[in-house]
Motif scaffolding. Structure first.
Motif, PDB file in Angstrom:
ATOM      1  N   SER A   4       0.825  -1.210   0.000  1.00 48.94           N
ATOM      2  CA  SER A   4       0.000   0.000   0.000  1.00 48.94           C
ATOM      3  C   SER A   4       0.855   1.253   0.000  1.00 48.94           C
ATOM      4  O   SER A   4       0.561   2.222  -0.711  1.00 48.94           O
ATOM      5  CB  SER A   4      -0.921   0.025   1.222  1.00 48.94           C
ATOM      6  OG  SER A   4      -1.790  -1.064   1.204  1.00 48.94           O
ATOM      7  N   GLU A   8       0.943   4.003  -2.999  1.00 47.43           N
ATOM      8  CA  GLU A   8       0.659   5.404  -2.690  1.00 47.43           C
ATOM      9  C   GLU A   8       1.832   6.310  -3.077  1.00 47.43           C
ATOM     10  O   GLU A   8       1.633   7.412  -3.595  1.00 47.43           O
ATOM     11  CB  GLU A   8       0.321   5.576  -1.201  1.00 47.43           C
ATOM     12  CG  GLU A   8      -0.182   6.956  -0.860  1.00 47.43           C
ATOM     13  CD  GLU A   8      -1.386   7.398  -1.693  1.00 47.43           C
ATOM     14  OE1 GLU A   8      -1.465   8.606  -2.018  1.00 47.43           O
ATOM     15  OE2 GLU A   8      -2.236   6.561  -2.032  1.00 47.43           O
ATOM     16  N   ARG A  11       1.594   6.704  -6.745  1.00 46.09           N
ATOM     17  CA  ARG A  11       0.463   7.581  -7.077  1.00 46.09           C
ATOM     18  C   ARG A  11       0.860   9.047  -6.891  1.00 46.09           C
ATOM     19  O   ARG A  11       0.595   9.891  -7.748  1.00 46.09           O
ATOM     20  CB  ARG A  11      -0.742   7.239  -6.203  1.00 46.09           C
ATOM     21  CG  ARG A  11      -2.012   7.978  -6.581  1.00 46.09           C
ATOM     22  CD  ARG A  11      -3.199   7.577  -5.699  1.00 46.09           C
ATOM     23  NE  ARG A  11      -3.390   6.147  -5.557  1.00 46.09           N
ATOM     24  CZ  ARG A  11      -3.941   5.347  -6.468  1.00 46.09           C
ATOM     25  NH1 ARG A  11      -4.345   5.844  -7.606  1.00 46.09           N
ATOM     26  NH2 ARG A  11      -4.088   4.060  -6.242  1.00 46.09           N
ATOM     27  N   GLU A  12       1.520   9.357  -5.783  1.00 51.00           N
ATOM     28  CA  GLU A  12       1.941  10.732  -5.510  1.00 51.00           C
ATOM     29  C   GLU A  12       2.971  11.208  -6.528  1.00 51.00           C
ATOM     30  O   GLU A  12       2.888  12.338  -7.028  1.00 51.00           O
ATOM     31  CB  GLU A  12       2.511  10.839  -4.098  1.00 51.00           C
ATOM     32  CG  GLU A  12       1.479  10.687  -3.013  1.00 51.00           C
ATOM     33  CD  GLU A  12       2.087  10.554  -1.624  1.00 51.00           C
ATOM     34  OE1 GLU A  12       3.316  10.732  -1.479  1.00 51.00           O
ATOM     35  OE2 GLU A  12       1.335  10.269  -0.683  1.00 51.00           O
ATOM     36  N   HIS A  98      10.640   8.459  -0.233  1.00 52.61           N
ATOM     37  CA  HIS A  98       9.579   7.969   0.642  1.00 52.61           C
ATOM     38  C   HIS A  98      10.205   7.253   1.836  1.00 52.61           C
ATOM     39  O   HIS A  98      11.197   6.538   1.690  1.00 52.61           O
ATOM     40  CB  HIS A  98       8.651   7.027  -0.135  1.00 52.61           C
ATOM     41  CG  HIS A  98       7.408   6.687   0.590  1.00 52.61           C
ATOM     42  ND1 HIS A  98       7.345   5.677   1.523  1.00 52.61           N
ATOM     43  CD2 HIS A  98       6.171   7.222   0.533  1.00 52.61           C
ATOM     44  CE1 HIS A  98       6.129   5.602   2.003  1.00 52.61           C
ATOM     45  NE2 HIS A  98       5.390   6.538   1.419  1.00 52.61           N
TER      46      HIS A  98
END
Length: 134
Positions: A4, A8, A11-12, A98
Motif C-alpha cells: 500500500s 501510494e 500515485r503521488e 519515501h
C-alpha cells in the motif's frame, strides 16, 4: 502494508508529473479511460522478503505511462515518448524519498513504438525492483 505504501508513493509521484494512476492487471496495461496522461500500474509482485519483525521486501514493479499522440507527426511522437520516458525516470527516482522505500534497482524503460489501444497514445513501459523496509 508495504504494498500500500509503495502504490501510494507511486500515485503521488505520478500525480506530481501530471499523470492519473490506475491499477490494472499485468495483461491489461492499456488505458482504461480517455483520461490522459495515464499511468497504469500492474500489481506489484513480491520478489523476496527477509526478516520477521523488521526486514525488507523487494517488489517487481511495472508501470506504463501514456499520453495522446495519434495526430502527431512522427518527429513529435518521438519527442513525446522521450518526455514520457523522462517522466518515468523521475517518478522512479523520486520513490527513494519515501520513508519506507530504500532504493530502486534495475530500472528498465522501454518506449513502445505502437499504440496499445484505439486512442493512438504514445507510451513507455518502466520496470524496476523496489526495495522497501518494515
Amino acid at each position: 502494508m508495504n504494498n500500500s505504501a509503495l502504490v501510494e508513493a507511486l500515485r503521488e509521484a505520478a500525480s506530481r508529473k501530471g499523470y492519473t494512476l490506475r491499477c490494472a492487471d499485468a495483461d491489461r496495461l492499456t488505458p482504461a479511460s480517455s483520461r490522459f496522461p495515464a499511468a497504469l500500474l500492474a500489481p506489484p509482485v513480491v520478489h523476496s522478503a527477509r526478516g520477521r519483525r523488521h526486514g525488507r521486501i523487494e517488489y517487481d514493479v511495472t508501470l506504463r505511462l501514456s499520453d495522446l499522440g495519434a495526430d502527431l507527426p512522427p518527429e513529435e511522437r518521438y519527442r513525446l515518448r522521450q518526455q514520457i520516458e523522462n517522466d518515468a525516470l523521475e517518478i522512479f527516482t523520486s520513490l527513494s524519498r519515501h520513508q519506507r522505500i530504500i532504493a530502486v534497482e534495475n530500472l528498465n524503460i522501454t518506449q513502445l513504438p505502437f499504440s496499445a489501444s484505439l486512442h493512438g497514445e504514445a507510451a513507455v513501459t518502466a520496470k524496476a525492483r523496489v526495495l522497501t523496509f518494515f
